[in-house]
Design a protein around this motif. Structure first.
Motif, PDB file in Angstrom:
ATOM      1  N   SER A 139       0.840  -1.206   0.000  1.00  0.00           N
ATOM      2  CA  SER A 139       0.000   0.000   0.000  1.00  0.00           C
ATOM      3  C   SER A 139       0.872   1.252   0.000  1.00  0.00           C
ATOM      4  O   SER A 139       0.608   2.222  -0.713  1.00  0.00           O
ATOM      5  CB  SER A 139      -0.938  -0.012   1.202  1.00  0.00           C
ATOM      6  OG  SER A 139      -1.680   1.193   1.261  1.00  0.00           O
ATOM      7  N   ASN A 140       1.928   1.196   0.825  1.00  0.00           N
ATOM      8  CA  ASN A 140       2.839   2.354   0.889  1.00  0.00           C
ATOM      9  C   ASN A 140       3.545   2.554  -0.454  1.00  0.00           C
ATOM     10  O   ASN A 140       3.706   3.677  -0.942  1.00  0.00           O
ATOM     11  CB  ASN A 140       3.866   2.149   1.998  1.00  0.00           C
ATOM     12  CG  ASN A 140       3.229   2.213   3.387  1.00  0.00           C
ATOM     13  OD1 ASN A 140       2.169   2.842   3.555  1.00  0.00           O
ATOM     14  ND2 ASN A 140       3.838   1.561   4.373  1.00  0.00           N
ATOM     15  N   TYR A 141       4.012   1.416  -1.025  1.00  0.00           N
ATOM     16  CA  TYR A 141       4.651   1.516  -2.328  1.00  0.00           C
ATOM     17  C   TYR A 141       3.700   2.126  -3.383  1.00  0.00           C
ATOM     18  O   TYR A 141       4.072   2.994  -4.174  1.00  0.00           O
ATOM     19  CB  TYR A 141       5.090   0.132  -2.812  1.00  0.00           C
ATOM     20  CG  TYR A 141       6.281  -0.423  -2.059  1.00  0.00           C
ATOM     21  CD1 TYR A 141       7.124   0.400  -1.290  1.00  0.00           C
ATOM     22  CD2 TYR A 141       6.562  -1.797  -2.087  1.00  0.00           C
ATOM     23  CE1 TYR A 141       8.196  -0.131  -0.590  1.00  0.00           C
ATOM     24  CE2 TYR A 141       7.641  -2.330  -1.388  1.00  0.00           C
ATOM     25  CZ  TYR A 141       8.452  -1.483  -0.642  1.00  0.00           C
ATOM     26  OH  TYR A 141       9.512  -1.997   0.030  1.00  0.00           O
ATOM     27  N   THR A 142       2.453   1.609  -3.347  1.00  0.00           N
ATOM     28  CA  THR A 142       1.480   2.081  -4.339  1.00  0.00           C
ATOM     29  C   THR A 142       1.197   3.571  -4.182  1.00  0.00           C
ATOM     30  O   THR A 142       1.143   4.332  -5.149  1.00  0.00           O
ATOM     31  CB  THR A 142       0.176   1.278  -4.202  1.00  0.00           C
ATOM     32  OG1 THR A 142       0.455  -0.107  -4.396  1.00  0.00           O
ATOM     33  CG2 THR A 142      -0.845   1.740  -5.242  1.00  0.00           C
ATOM     34  N   VAL A 143       1.006   3.985  -2.913  1.00  0.00           N
ATOM     35  CA  VAL A 143       0.728   5.410  -2.665  1.00  0.00           C
ATOM     36  C   VAL A 143       1.896   6.274  -3.110  1.00  0.00           C
ATOM     37  O   VAL A 143       1.719   7.323  -3.748  1.00  0.00           O
ATOM     38  CB  VAL A 143       0.421   5.628  -1.159  1.00  0.00           C
ATOM     39  CG1 VAL A 143       0.374   7.128  -0.835  1.00  0.00           C
ATOM     40  CG2 VAL A 143      -0.901   4.987  -0.793  1.00  0.00           C
ATOM     41  N   PHE A 144       3.126   5.808  -2.780  1.00  0.00           N
ATOM     42  CA  PHE A 144       4.301   6.602  -3.142  1.00  0.00           C
ATOM     43  C   PHE A 144       4.443   6.709  -4.667  1.00  0.00           C
ATOM     44  O   PHE A 144       4.614   7.807  -5.217  1.00  0.00           O
ATOM     45  CB  PHE A 144       5.551   5.958  -2.531  1.00  0.00           C
ATOM     46  CG  PHE A 144       6.829   6.621  -2.967  1.00  0.00           C
ATOM     47  CD1 PHE A 144       7.215   7.856  -2.432  1.00  0.00           C
ATOM     48  CD2 PHE A 144       7.641   6.037  -3.945  1.00  0.00           C
ATOM     49  CE1 PHE A 144       8.382   8.477  -2.843  1.00  0.00           C
ATOM     50  CE2 PHE A 144       8.800   6.658  -4.362  1.00  0.00           C
ATOM     51  CZ  PHE A 144       9.176   7.875  -3.807  1.00  0.00           C
ATOM     52  N   ILE A 145       4.391   5.534  -5.308  1.00  0.00           N
ATOM     53  CA  ILE A 145       4.569   5.539  -6.764  1.00  0.00           C
ATOM     54  C   ILE A 145       3.428   6.301  -7.450  1.00  0.00           C
ATOM     55  O   ILE A 145       3.653   7.091  -8.385  1.00  0.00           O
ATOM     56  CB  ILE A 145       4.658   4.093  -7.291  1.00  0.00           C
ATOM     57  CG1 ILE A 145       5.959   3.442  -6.780  1.00  0.00           C
ATOM     58  CG2 ILE A 145       4.624   4.069  -8.822  1.00  0.00           C
ATOM     59  CD1 ILE A 145       6.076   1.976  -7.129  1.00  0.00           C
ATOM     60  N   PHE A 146       2.181   6.067  -6.982  1.00  0.00           N
ATOM     61  CA  PHE A 146       1.047   6.776  -7.573  1.00  0.00           C
ATOM     62  C   PHE A 146       1.173   8.281  -7.371  1.00  0.00           C
ATOM     63  O   PHE A 146       0.918   9.076  -8.293  1.00  0.00           O
ATOM     64  CB  PHE A 146      -0.259   6.271  -6.957  1.00  0.00           C
ATOM     65  CG  PHE A 146      -1.465   7.002  -7.454  1.00  0.00           C
ATOM     66  CD1 PHE A 146      -1.990   6.730  -8.711  1.00  0.00           C
ATOM     67  CD2 PHE A 146      -2.068   8.002  -6.697  1.00  0.00           C
ATOM     68  CE1 PHE A 146      -3.096   7.408  -9.181  1.00  0.00           C
ATOM     69  CE2 PHE A 146      -3.164   8.689  -7.169  1.00  0.00           C
ATOM     70  CZ  PHE A 146      -3.687   8.385  -8.409  1.00  0.00           C
ATOM     71  N   GLY A 147       1.586   8.679  -6.174  1.00  0.00           N
ATOM     72  CA  GLY A 147       1.759  10.106  -5.918  1.00  0.00           C
ATOM     73  C   GLY A 147       2.833  10.715  -6.796  1.00  0.00           C
ATOM     74  O   GLY A 147       2.668  11.816  -7.349  1.00  0.00           O
ATOM     75  N   PHE A 148       3.954   9.950  -6.947  1.00  0.00           N
ATOM     76  CA  PHE A 148       5.040  10.444  -7.788  1.00  0.00           C
ATOM     77  C   PHE A 148       4.588  10.586  -9.248  1.00  0.00           C
ATOM     78  O   PHE A 148       4.813  11.613  -9.897  1.00  0.00           O
ATOM     79  CB  PHE A 148       6.234   9.493  -7.672  1.00  0.00           C
ATOM     80  CG  PHE A 148       7.384   9.853  -8.553  1.00  0.00           C
ATOM     81  CD1 PHE A 148       8.192  10.965  -8.275  1.00  0.00           C
ATOM     82  CD2 PHE A 148       7.662   9.101  -9.703  1.00  0.00           C
ATOM     83  CE1 PHE A 148       9.244  11.296  -9.108  1.00  0.00           C
ATOM     84  CE2 PHE A 148       8.701   9.444 -10.529  1.00  0.00           C
ATOM     85  CZ  PHE A 148       9.502  10.537 -10.240  1.00  0.00           C
ATOM     86  N   LEU A 149       3.955   9.503  -9.722  1.00  0.00           N
ATOM     87  CA  LEU A 149       3.489   9.537 -11.109  1.00  0.00           C
ATOM     88  C   LEU A 149       2.400  10.595 -11.313  1.00  0.00           C
ATOM     89  O   LEU A 149       2.351  11.268 -12.353  1.00  0.00           O
ATOM     90  CB  LEU A 149       2.959   8.161 -11.530  1.00  0.00           C
ATOM     91  CG  LEU A 149       4.006   7.037 -11.575  1.00  0.00           C
ATOM     92  CD1 LEU A 149       3.324   5.712 -11.927  1.00  0.00           C
ATOM     93  CD2 LEU A 149       5.095   7.342 -12.580  1.00  0.00           C
TER      94      LEU A 149
END
Length: 565
Positions: free
Chosen positions: A143-153
């Protein structure tokens, strides 16, 4: 950087973002699914089997009837050993169950089985808790990875969404404004685009174009304006009326003379459709009706009747008519001079006839023997005076006739007349001249007794002129044919000689005023006889013509309508 590269980077980034998001999501879902599968397959099923066995042992009575079902659950448990210690407990349950089969009522064996089954349940419950914690940690990590990557993208995508359209729309907008300025002839407009791509190159090309146009405009505009002003001044200073129309017959310009003639102001009708103007203007209507140029018009101007020569000039561009210029050339002064000349000639000719007749009569008296004899030299002088007097009398008669033609005051006395009377009158007049050259005039008549409507004096004058010319240009001892014939309700008179003839290039001008065929002796006439003949015949509704071949002779003819009682 090229625009194509920018577009490729932007679209490529969006593709990579979608790809990463998809892979991460698929991997996360797969991992969570795997964790759930392990809990379900490894531990939950064991709890089901254990609880089933405990339930069978609690059944009353506990006897051999429950052994098959117990055996089935135990076998499944033996096949699903996944946790540490679970194997020893399961083996203990197997061994104790084998003993219990021989002694179902042994409570101690049942207690041992229950204790071992509880061990199995405890081990699996602890495993479920442990695996659940691992699954929660994995879910939290993904979830953390997804939030980070989604936020970055999302941040990068938002940046592209905000800035990337401007990379295309702003240069397009700037170029559009520049093009509009050029359309409005603002050649000082320049485009400032700092991008080092196709838009930057297009901006440089646009600026170069605008600079060239600005240079051309400033180098030629003043000259063009000056030339236009000069042409306008020249046109307005001309004494001729000038009207300009475009290809759609809309009025482009009028000069001052044309304004005065039409009674209109250029500023009020410029750009209007000329036929619409003609609805309320007689002169414009008359001008538009003219299907050809080189016509003479009588127009009331300057408080008097004036004469204008009409010229219609087509303005062409690459063989395409793009307009018309109507020129009304004022020829009133020439008309006035011509009228004065005609009156002068008529007056002088009329005044000369009396003294010339007196000279001729005096010459005749000198030859009369009753007055006295003259020697041969004196006789030659008298004959010369008589010939010159005859020639002067003929010239003055032609000039008088010409003055009648020019003033339009031809006095005709039309009446039914037999062609024979005209023929006799003409042949009698020229008989003496023909006898001098021993020329025979052969007359052929095919009129069937018909009469013609004519002025006998004028028509006899024309026929006499034809015969006189035929005699002059025929060789001695020649023959002239005078023929009359009935054709198409007209009677034709033709005079045919066999003289030297006339070149074909001169035939179209033979009836022009004062025209003489080149090579004609100077004393042969004034050049008015044939012109007057045409005027006399056409004034009576007839037709006149000539046919000739060089070296073979000429045929002059005219026709007049038959009289019907």
């Amino acid at each position: 950087m090229r625009l194509k590269t920018k577009l490729s980077i932007g679209i490529g980034f969006l593709f990579i973002a979608i790809l990463i998001s998809g892979i991460l999501g698929i991997f996360s879902i797969y991992q969570l699914k795997n964790d759930a599968r392990l809990i379900l397959e490894d531990n939950y099923e064991t709890l089901v089997y254990s609880n089933n066995m405990l339930a069978l042992m609690d059944r009353v009575p506990f006897d051999s009837s429950v052994f098959p079902e117990f055996e089935s659950n135990l076998a499944r448990q033996e096949a699903n050993i996944t946790e540490p210690g679970e194997g020893r407990a399961t083996a203990a349950v197997r061994n104790t169950f084998d003993l219990l089969k021989h002694d179902p009522s042994n409570d101690s064996l049942q207690t041992i089985i229950r204790r071992e089954i509880y061990k199995i349940n405890t081990a699996n419950q602890e495993a479920i808790q442990r695996k659940n914690a691992v699954a929660e940690r994995n879910a939290r990590r993904f979830s953390n990875y997804t939030v980070f990557i989604f936020g970055f993208l999302a941040l990068i995508a938002f940046t592209l969404a905000v800035n990337f359209p401007g990379i295309i729309s702003e240069p397009v907008k700037t170029l559009s404004e520049g093009i509009k300025a050029i359309v409005n002839k603002d050649y000082s407009k320049r485009i400032r685009i700092s991008q080092h791509d196709e838009f930057g190159e297009l901006a440089q090309a646009f600026n170069s174009m605008a600079e060239k146009l600005d240079e051309y405009e400033h180098s030629n505009l003043a000259k063009i304006k000056f030339e236009k002003s000069r042409i306008d001044t020249i046109i307005n200073q001309m004494n001729d009326g000038i009207i300009g129309l475009d290809e759609s017959r809309n009025l482009l310009f009028l000069n001052k003379v044309a304004e005065k003639l039409l009674g209109l102001q250029e500023a009020e009708i410029r750009g209007h459709y000329a036929p619409d103007i003609a609805l309320h203007n007689d002169l414009m209507r008359n001008l538009l009706k003219q299907d050809s140029a080189n016509k003479e018009l009588k127009i009331y101007a300057d408080g008097k009747e004036s004469y204008f020569h009409l010229d219609i000039l087509n303005v062409t561009n690459i063989d395409k008519v793009i307009g018309q210029v109507i020129v009304l050339r004022n020829i009133t002064p020439f008309h006035e001079l011509n009228e004065a000349k005609t009156n002068f000639i008529a007056t002088i000719s009329h005044e000369l006839k009396t003294p010339i007749a007196s000279i001729k009569m005096s010459a005749q008296l000198l030859t009369d023997a009753r007055i006295g004899n003259v020697n041969r030299e004196q006789e030659e002088l008298v004959r010369s005076i008589t010939d010159d007097a005859d020639r002067l009398l003929k010239i003055t008669s032609e000039l008088l006739n010409m003055s009648q033609v020019e003033t339009g005051h031809i006095q005709l006395k039309i009446e039914p007349v037999s062609p024979d009377i005209i023929i006799d009158n003409a042949t009698n007049t020229v008989s003496a001249l023909a006898q001098q050259k021993n020329i025979a005039i052969r007359v052929t008549k095919h009129t069937n007794g018909n009469k013609i409507m004519t002025d006998p004096e004028k028509t006899a004058w024309v026929l006499t002129n034809f015969l006189t010319n035929a005699v002059k240009y025929s060789l001695d001892d020649a023959e002239i044919e005078l023929t009359t014939s009935l054709k198409d309700n007209n009677i034709e008179f033709t005079v045919c000689d066999h003289g030297r003839g006339i070149e074909e290039k001169y035939l179209s001008r033979i009836f022009d005023r004062y025209f003489k065929v080149p090579g004609t002796p100077e004393k042969v006439g004034t050049g008015l006889g044939l012109s007057i003949s045409r005027e006399f015949i056409e004034a009576q509704g007839g037709r006149i013509w000539v046919d000739s071949k060089l070296g073979e002779g000429s045929t002059f003819g005219f026709s007049l309508p038959v009289y019907h009682a």
